[in-house]
Design a protein around this motif. Structure first.
Motif, mmCIF file in Angstrom:
data_model
loop_
_atom_site.group_PDB
_atom_site.id
_atom_site.type_symbol
_atom_site.label_atom_id
_atom_site.label_comp_id
_atom_site.label_asym_id
_atom_site.label_seq_id
_atom_site.Cartn_x
_atom_site.Cartn_y
_atom_site.Cartn_z
ATOM 1 N N LEU B 72 0.783 -1.199 -0.041
ATOM 2 C CA LEU B 72 -0.005 -0.079 0.096
ATOM 3 C C LEU B 72 0.850 1.242 0.175
ATOM 4 O O LEU B 72 1.862 1.123 0.631
ATOM 5 C CB LEU B 72 -1.040 -0.022 1.183
ATOM 6 N N VAL B 119 12.630 0.659 1.131
ATOM 7 C CA VAL B 119 12.104 0.626 2.816
ATOM 8 C C VAL B 119 11.222 -0.433 2.898
ATOM 9 O O VAL B 119 11.253 -1.123 4.006
ATOM 10 C CB VAL B 119 11.521 2.015 2.996
ATOM 11 N N LEU B 122 13.412 -4.182 1.093
ATOM 12 C CA LEU B 122 14.736 -4.389 1.866
ATOM 13 C C LEU B 122 14.560 -4.390 3.324
ATOM 14 O O LEU B 122 14.935 -5.146 3.975
ATOM 15 C CB LEU B 122 15.860 -3.732 1.408
ATOM 16 N N LEU B 123 14.321 -3.225 3.683
ATOM 17 C CA LEU B 123 13.965 -2.805 5.342
ATOM 18 C C LEU B 123 12.861 -3.751 5.888
ATOM 19 O O LEU B 123 12.969 -4.019 7.101
ATOM 20 C CB LEU B 123 13.980 -1.452 5.684
ATOM 21 N N ARG B 124 12.103 -4.312 5.021
ATOM 22 C CA ARG B 124 10.888 -5.240 5.466
ATOM 23 C C ARG B 124 9.884 -4.219 6.578
ATOM 24 O O ARG B 124 9.520 -4.698 7.483
ATOM 25 C CB ARG B 124 11.296 -6.328 5.809
ATOM 26 N N LEU B 125 9.813 -2.865 6.256
ATOM 27 C CA LEU B 125 8.867 -2.205 7.251
ATOM 28 C C LEU B 125 7.409 -2.588 6.758
ATOM 29 O O LEU B 125 7.113 -2.772 5.628
ATOM 30 C CB LEU B 125 9.264 -0.979 7.026
ATOM 31 N N GLN B 126 6.370 -2.168 7.689
ATOM 32 C CA GLN B 126 5.258 -2.316 7.323
ATOM 33 C C GLN B 126 4.759 -1.312 6.237
ATOM 34 O O GLN B 126 4.913 -0.126 6.756
ATOM 35 C CB GLN B 126 4.270 -2.312 8.531
ATOM 36 N N PRO B 127 3.978 -1.781 5.294
ATOM 37 C CA PRO B 127 3.826 -0.537 4.155
ATOM 38 C C PRO B 127 3.071 0.658 4.593
ATOM 39 O O PRO B 127 3.378 1.853 4.227
ATOM 40 C CB PRO B 127 2.972 -1.357 3.134
ATOM 41 N N ALA B 201 3.254 -14.444 -1.239
ATOM 42 C CA ALA B 201 4.596 -14.370 -1.283
ATOM 43 C C ALA B 201 5.587 -15.490 -1.101
ATOM 44 O O ALA B 201 6.650 -15.641 -1.907
ATOM 45 C CB ALA B 201 5.031 -13.165 -0.523
ATOM 46 N N GLU B 202 5.005 -16.425 -0.139
ATOM 47 C CA GLU B 202 5.824 -17.612 0.035
ATOM 48 C C GLU B 202 5.958 -18.789 -1.187
ATOM 49 O O GLU B 202 6.996 -19.079 -1.457
ATOM 50 C CB GLU B 202 5.396 -18.224 1.174
ATOM 51 N N TYR B 205 8.125 -17.109 -3.796
ATOM 52 C CA TYR B 205 9.432 -17.397 -3.563
ATOM 53 C C TYR B 205 9.843 -18.697 -3.764
ATOM 54 O O TYR B 205 10.883 -18.915 -4.215
ATOM 55 C CB TYR B 205 9.609 -16.976 -2.024
#
Lengths: 326, 324
Positions: B72, B119, B122-127, B201-202, B205
């Motif tokens: 999002l 962000v 790569l940083l895996r922050l919540q969108p 996503a899994e 992957y």
């Protein structure tokens, strides 16, 4: 294959402090940075003032915490507008008169709860995603505000409300801080010691499992949205006591910071894990950050940029999602 | 090897079901608007209506790509603002600088998208919170570039934007162009990966889809469409405004949902979002021409939009019941 999947998260957890402690450390670090950058920032009066400003965000974020713990993409974007509306109703009904406080607060909270009820019903029964439902609700509440005020807010905060919020009660501390403490304890009790709280965590962790164990999922969710709007309304009323008069976008800017405070406090946006203590510290962190940026002489534009960058850094400390590989 | 085939089936089912609801809403909106607005089909009204649609349509397509990838982007509006003020500063009222300005806007949009992508992926922050934070960065930079509303777009651009070619408004052609761009993208591998990542996503992957890179691409494409939206805003208003994009962000999410794209990701498409954006704009139009008293206009508008959101969710309701 299975050895690293089990060990990796454990090793991470081993050295990582809990989110509440980490958020608290950040708040302290920000205060120290403020004192170094502009002496006097960590003065007693200044700190009390910061805490007072944090209280509004803290109270509004109580409801946000509850909704987010309920999971399923739960989030209440309408809290800012609801708080504004509650303040507008409150100021018009009390009209600067102490006698009007009780009906004013009652009506404002009732209307707020009603808005929350509509949010909850639409999210559970019509299955509108919470994000869009509460987003749409912003437009409706804005419409209600315009219809109610005719575009011109009126009335004033009653003196008793103002003195409750701004007046010094004990040890030179404003009454608002004690009120926040009280509400915070209430929130923690609600989440940790009541059936509703347990149900809420169960619903947030695994909705299907909760349903199968006999939790009334929809009822729990509806109550969560009602509480969210009610606490937002309460925050709006308190804000009214602080500003004394209202304007049409009084508390709108609390919408996304309330979510940020919850996340910084360690509550998972996915739901099921978290608590209010973290959110309260998160609210303090965000407010201290704002205060720090205001004292720095970098202009409004630069302040906004720095605010965003610091927010990113804060989030990346522990607001991260897990790796796909694990 | 049968994963792509399954994905195509899922996508088809989702698009068809929700497409009906969105088209029905658009038809009703157009019908009501025709009844209320005098000369709705007249050249002038048609041109100015489409001219106001384009920015929202463009940003809604961008939001669709991000949402399809399972994310999002709450910074899209700020990206529109930043790209538009950069473009207006570059063009500075001179026609010969137009290509440069357009390129600058697109570059800014894609750079913003790349930052978001890094962000989030790569940083895996919540969108939700991460793009909320970057929106501060973008809107702050916009204020640095253009502190107060101003700057001017060459008059030729604004006249051409409101012109029509062989009776077809240029703005409508712009919308068709955006739709074509979406179709081209959808045929590309990146968009297929976006659907795969957003769906699961899994599984993606495990099927060797480059999940991280795909997520970054989704945000970059979102930024690209935000930049196109910025160019449309400039062509429509003729000058820069460092606050112009604020209201577009949340409207873009509403348009995506109205278009039947699942916020969970992986299901839907920009075709619905384009129609959704038009429905949103037409509702405002209808409320205006329905002689609703000024003070009640916003209330009616909001209520109708919630109703539309509820209707848009009905197909998903039938599909998603077991999972919800």
């Amino acid at each position: 294959m299975s050895a690293p999947t089990v060990e990796a998260p454990r090793r991470v957890l081993a050295w990582r402090p809990g989110p509440v402690a980490l958020a608290g450390a950040i708040a302290v670090a920000l205060v120290i940075a403020g004192e170094l950058l502009s002496p006097g920032f960590a003065g007693y009066g200044q700190l009390v003032n910061l805490m007072r400003v944090a209280a509004f965000l803290g109270v509004i974020a109580i409801g946000q915490t509850i909704v987010i713990i309920a999971g399923g993409g739960g989030v209440d974007l309408s809290v800012g507008k609801v708080a504004t509306f509650a303040a507008i109703i409150g100021s018009r009904v009390m009209a600067g008169d102490d006698a009007g406080i009780v009906p004013a607060v009652a009506l404002a909270l009732l209307v707020s709860a009603g808005i929350g009820l509509v949010n909850g019903l639409c999210v559970t029964l019509l299955r509108i995603p919470p994000f869009v439902m509460t987003l749409g609700m912003i437009g409706v509440v804005q419409g209600l505000i315009l219809a109610y005020t005719g575009g011109q807010a009126s009335g004033r905060a009653a003196p008793a409300l103002t003195s409750l919020v701004n007046g010094r009660v004990v040890g030179d501390l404003p009454g608002l801080l004690f009120l926040w403490l009280l509400l915070g304890l209430l929130a923690v009790w609600l989440l940790r010691r009541t059936t509703f709280g347990w149900n809420l965590f169960a619903v947030g962790a695994n909705r299907t499992a909760a349903e199968l164990t006999g939790v009334r999922v929809n009822r729990t969710l509806i109550v969560a949205y009602v509480l969210s709007a009610t606490f937002a309304g309460l925050g709006g009323i308190l804000l009214l006591g602080y500003t004394e008069s209202v304007f049409l976008d009084l508390a709108d800017q609390y919408m996304l910071p309330s979510v940020a405070a919850v996340v910084i406090g360690g509550t998972l946006l996915a739901g099921g894990i978290g608590g209010y203590a973290g959110t309260a510290v998160g609210a303090i962190v965000l407010t201290v950050l704002q205060g720090l940026l205001t004292t720095l002489d970098i202009g409004g534009a630069g302040r906004t940029v720095v605010n965003g960058i610091v927010l990113l850094v804060l989030l990346s400390l522990y607001g991260r999602q897990r790796r796909l590989r694990s | 090897m049968n994963v792509p085939a399954r994905l195509r089936d899922l996508r088809w089912a989702g698009v068809q079901l929700s497409g009906v609801a969105t088209v029905a809403m658009l038809v009703v909106a157009v019908a009501v608007n025709t009844a209320l607005q005098p000369n709705f089909w007249g050249g002038y009204a048609l041109t100015s209506n489409f001219a106001t649609f384009v920015p929202l349509v463009a940003i809604a397509i961008g939001q669709t790509v991000v949402v399809l990838s399972g994310g999002l982007d709450l910074s899209l509006g700020a990206q529109v603002t930043l790209a538009s003020v950069v473009a207006v500063q570059v063009v500075d009222g001179r026609l010969d600088r137009l290509p440069l300005a357009a390129a600058a806007a697109l570059g800014v949009g894609m750079a913003c998208g790349a930052l978001n992508g890094l962000v989030v992926a790569l940083l895996r922050l919540q969108p939700i919170v991460a793009t909320f934070a970057t929106s501060f960065v973008f809107s702050g930079l916009a204020l640095v570039v253009l502190p107060t509303p101003g700057g001017s777009v060459p008059i030729e651009v604004t006249t051409a934007y409101r012109d029509s070619v062989l009776g077809v408004p240029v703005a409508l052609l712009a919308i068709v162009g955006l739709a074509l761009l979406w179709r081209v993208l959808r045929g590309h591998r990146v968009l297929r990966h976006v659907y795969a990542v957003g769906g699961d996503a899994e599984a993606a992957y495990a099927s060797l889809v480059p999940v991280t890179r795909t997520r970054v691409w989704a945000y970059v494409l979102g930024g690209l469409f935000a930049a196109l939206s910025a160019l449309a805003v400039l062509a429509n208003t003729g000058s820069g405004d460092p606050f112009v994009g604020n209201e577009l962000t949340l409207a873009s999410v509403a348009a995506v949902v109205l278009g039947g794209t699942a916020l969970a990701g992986g299901r839907g498409g920009a075709g619905g979002s384009i129609l959704g954006a038009m429905v949103l704009a037409l509702v405002t139009n209808i409320v205006f021409f329905a002689d609703v008293p000024t003070t009640y206009r916003q209330l009616v508008n909001g209520a109708v939009i919630i109703l539309a959101l509820a209707l848009a969710g009905i197909p998903a309701l039938q599909k998603r019941r077991p999972a919800a």
